[in-house]
Design a protein around this motif. Structure first.
Motif, short mmCIF file in Angstrom:
data_model
loop_
_atom_site.label_atom_id
_atom_site.label_comp_id
_atom_site.label_asym_id
_atom_site.label_seq_id
_atom_site.Cartn_x
_atom_site.Cartn_y
_atom_site.Cartn_z
N TYR A 274 44.58 74.95 8.24
CA TYR A 274 44.16 74.42 6.93
C TYR A 274 42.65 74.19 6.87
O TYR A 274 42.06 73.58 7.76
N GLU B 293 38.02 64.89 14.92
CA GLU B 293 38.89 65.97 14.45
C GLU B 293 39.56 66.64 15.66
O GLU B 293 38.89 67.32 16.43
N PRO B 294 40.87 66.47 15.81
CA PRO B 294 41.57 67.04 16.97
C PRO B 294 41.79 68.55 16.89
O PRO B 294 42.01 69.19 17.92
N SER B 295 41.77 69.12 15.70
CA SER B 295 42.06 70.56 15.55
C SER B 295 40.77 71.34 15.83
O SER B 295 39.85 71.37 15.00
N VAL C 123 39.01 74.16 13.29
CA VAL C 123 38.36 73.64 12.08
C VAL C 123 37.17 72.75 12.45
O VAL C 123 36.17 72.70 11.74
N SER D 124 39.70 72.52 4.42
CA SER D 124 39.44 71.66 3.25
C SER D 124 38.62 72.37 2.19
O SER D 124 38.76 72.09 1.00
N HIS E 223 48.98 61.26 7.76
CA HIS E 223 49.46 62.18 8.81
C HIS E 223 49.72 61.46 10.14
O HIS E 223 50.13 62.09 11.11
N ALA F 40 40.38 61.26 4.46
CA ALA F 40 41.05 61.87 3.31
C ALA F 40 42.23 62.69 3.80
O ALA F 40 42.08 63.53 4.71
N ASN F 41 43.38 62.44 3.23
CA ASN F 41 44.57 63.23 3.58
C ASN F 41 44.77 63.28 5.09
O ASN F 41 45.13 64.32 5.64
N THR F 42 44.50 62.20 5.74
CA THR F 42 44.62 62.13 7.20
C THR F 42 45.43 60.90 7.63
O THR F 42 46.31 61.01 8.48
N TYR G 76 51.21 56.48 14.14
CA TYR G 76 50.83 55.33 14.99
C TYR G 76 49.72 54.50 14.35
O TYR G 76 48.63 54.34 14.90
N ASN H 222 38.02 67.80 9.37
CA ASN H 222 38.37 69.19 9.12
C ASN H 222 37.12 70.08 9.18
O ASN H 222 36.34 69.97 10.12
N TYR I 165 45.16 75.22 14.14
CA TYR I 165 45.55 74.59 12.87
C TYR I 165 44.81 75.31 11.74
O TYR I 165 43.58 75.38 11.74
N PHE J 237 41.92 60.27 16.60
CA PHE J 237 41.47 58.89 16.49
C PHE J 237 42.64 57.97 16.80
O PHE J 237 43.76 58.19 16.36
N GLU K 69 34.18 59.77 10.03
CA GLU K 69 35.29 60.33 9.25
C GLU K 69 36.42 60.75 10.19
O GLU K 69 36.20 61.49 11.15
N PHE L 258 34.54 66.14 -2.51
CA PHE L 258 34.02 65.52 -1.29
C PHE L 258 32.51 65.34 -1.34
O PHE L 258 31.98 64.36 -0.81
N1 SAH Z 1 40.10 65.45 5.37
C1 SAH Z 1 40.43 66.83 5.09
C2 SAH Z 1 41.52 67.39 6.02
C3 SAH Z 1 42.93 66.92 5.77
S1 SAH Z 1 44.10 67.75 6.80
C4 SAH Z 1 40.83 67.01 3.64
O1 SAH Z 1 41.13 66.04 2.96
O2 SAH Z 1 40.88 68.17 3.18
C5 SAH Z 1 44.40 66.49 8.01
C6 SAH Z 1 43.41 66.54 9.17
O3 SAH Z 1 43.65 65.39 9.99
C7 SAH Z 1 43.59 67.76 10.06
O4 SAH Z 1 42.36 68.43 10.14
C8 SAH Z 1 44.03 67.17 11.40
O5 SAH Z 1 43.56 67.89 12.50
C9 SAH Z 1 43.46 65.76 11.35
N2 SAH Z 1 44.12 64.72 12.16
C10 SAH Z 1 45.42 64.59 12.47
N3 SAH Z 1 45.62 63.49 13.25
C11 SAH Z 1 44.41 62.90 13.42
C12 SAH Z 1 43.94 61.74 14.13
N4 SAH Z 1 44.76 60.96 14.81
N5 SAH Z 1 42.63 61.47 14.08
C13 SAH Z 1 41.76 62.24 13.39
N6 SAH Z 1 42.14 63.35 12.72
C14 SAH Z 1 43.45 63.68 12.73
#
Ligand code: SAH
Ligand code: TYD
Ligand code: ZN
Length: 406
Positions: free
Chosen positions: A68, A124-126, A129, A70, A171, A166-168, A174, A105, A66, A145, A101, A80
């Motif tokens: 991206y 963080e699954p990726s 990063v 942050s 995504h 943040a921004n998660t 579930y 990332n 992955y 998570f 958190e 942040f």
């Molecule tokens: N918090 C950072 C990254 C946002 S990108 C920022 O705001 O810049 C979204 C991140 O969520 C990615 O790194 C992705 O791997 C992670 N993500 C996706 N599904 C997730 C889950 N179920 N639990 C935790 N992290 C997850």
């Protein structure tokens, strides 16, 4: 397709057709990446949550490669770090506090918590990063998570004072499992703080590029309050943020634990007054998006006919929607400049435009640059003084197609 929150009927209002995964930057010479899913968005007729109609399996998006990061924006790094300072001052003041958190990332937020010596965990699954975060001294669990992860963390580390994302959260389709996990993991007095692109800003600015595979939900105060209540939580604070084209930071506490701030009622009232979740409002948004596509393609086609040099700036995930929905390829944009090592030397997904390092942007400067990272416009325009000196012009498409002299 039913609502992922309440099983209600979804009313579709925008359809971008088949799309590739937005962060799947392909190696040149390889097979073209599949247009793997249908990108379309609808509003729930039951709970008003705006969401994608089709879900991409999480392992296909969030994996070891992955790309991206942050910390690629100095504004976001400061954002942040300032949030970390605020959590340390306000929420993490008890004896031996613990903060988790989700989606940490590269550790942009948690590195500051780690430096303060406060107990923390990034989920963080990726893997790639996550390794970057770990190298900054952040304690990371490489995992998605969900309810089961929360139970495991609770068993190992005990309850959390704060869970932050943040921004998660947007995504994660579930959310039922996430909310159950939060209920298990948070202390009775604990809070869940999360920030994501705000539906109100997306509709107002017609920022349709916020819609891509990874952004499953488009939250508002109205729908977040509903989600919280379904799980015994209450929306107790909202704060509008200027980052990423307009976001809201939401704070959830257990029902009755905290008194909601006046900002909550104010934002709920503004959403009601704007008829934010009404199909008519959302269809108007879709009409503006179609007009933007027409104007952008017309502009770029005209520039090609004039022989102008046109590059892209910022190989964002957002740009995948713009490029593939508008049918823009390397014939209209020579390459896209981007600072992310894992994107350089690759091709933008589906549209197959080369991604190059920022050195190429200046060698020579283009006549025009499409600012795909428009959410970082201030930061980028301030540093691209060479482009300005060369007489370049920015092309922006939010809130509508317009030109800005660099
Ligand atoms: N918090 C950072 C990254 C946002 S990108 C920022 O705001 O810049 C979204 C991140 O969520 C990615 O790194 C992705 O791997 C992670 N993500 C996706 N599904 C997730 C889950 N179920 N639990 C935790 N992290 C997850
Ligand atoms: P961003 O808009 O934060 O997110 P997303 O991919 O989710 O749409 O991505 C910004 C991209 O732009 C990222 O790939 C890094 C790049 N970038 C630059 O190339 N130069 C810059 O000065 C900045 C701030 C970002
Ligand atoms: Zn619903």
């Amino acid at each position: 397709m039913a609502c992922r929150i309440c099983s209600g009927r979804l009313h579709p209002f925008a359809d971008f057709g088949s799309q590739p995964l937005s962060d799947a930057f392909a190696a040149p010479g390889g097979p073209p990446e599949p247009f793997a899913f249908r990108l379309a968005v609808g509003v729930c007729t039951g709970c008003s949550m705006v969401q994608l109609l089709e879900e991409v399996p999480r392992e296909r998006m969030f994996h070891a490669d992955y790309p991206y990061l942050s910390s690629g924006s100095s504004v976001m790094r400061a954002h942040f770090e300032s949030l970390a300072g605020r959590l340390l001052d306000t929420e993490l003041t008890g004896p031996d506090p613990f903060v988790v958190e989700l989606g940490c990332n590269d550790g942009a937020m948690l590195a500051a918590i780690a430096r303060a010596g406060v107990r923390h965990l990034g989920v963080e699954p990726s893997g790639g990063v996550a390794d970057v975060a770990a190298a900054k001294g952040v304690r990371v669990r490489k995992d998605f998570f969900e309810a089961a992860t929360a139970a495991a963390i609770l068993a190992e580390d005990g309850p959390a004072d704060v869970v932050y994302a943040a921004n998660t959260l947007c995504h994660i389709p579930y959310l039922d499992s996430i909310m159950k996990g939060l209920d298990a993991l948070l202390r009775p007095s604990g809070v869940f703080v999360f920030e994501d692109p705000y539906l109100g800003d997306i509709v107002e600015r017609a920022s349709f590029d916020q819609i891509y595979d990874e952004h499953f939900y488009f939250f508002s105060a109205t729908t977040v309050r509903g989600l919280a209540r379904r799980h015994g939580f209450e929306l107790v604070d909202v704060e509008r943020l200027p980052v990423h084209g307009g976001e809201v930071r939401y704070t959830l506490a257990r029902r009755g634990a905290r008194k909601p701030t006046p900002a909550v009622a104010a934002l709920l009232a503004a959403e009601e007054a704007a008829a934010l979740h009404e199909p008519a409002t959302l269809h108007r948004f879709a009409d503006r998006v179609a007009a933007t596509r027409e104007r952008l393609v017309e502009l770029l086609t005209g520039l090609r006919e004039q022989g102008a040099r046109v590059y892209g700036y910022g190989a964002t995930a957002k740009s995948a929607t713009v490029l593939n929905y508008c049918g823009i390829g390397p014939d209209l944009i020579t390459f896209v400049s981007d600072t992310t090592p894992a994107k350089q030397g690759r091709l933008t997904p589906g549209s197959r435009i080369p991604v190059r390092d920022p050195g190429a942007f200046a060698d020579p400067y283009p006549d025009y640059a499409v600012l795909f990272a428009w959410n970082h416009a201030e930061e980028i325009m301030a540093k691209e003084t060479g482009f300005a000196a060369a007489g370049g012009t920015w092309i922006l498409y939010v809130p509508e197609v317009h030109l800005v002299r660099a």
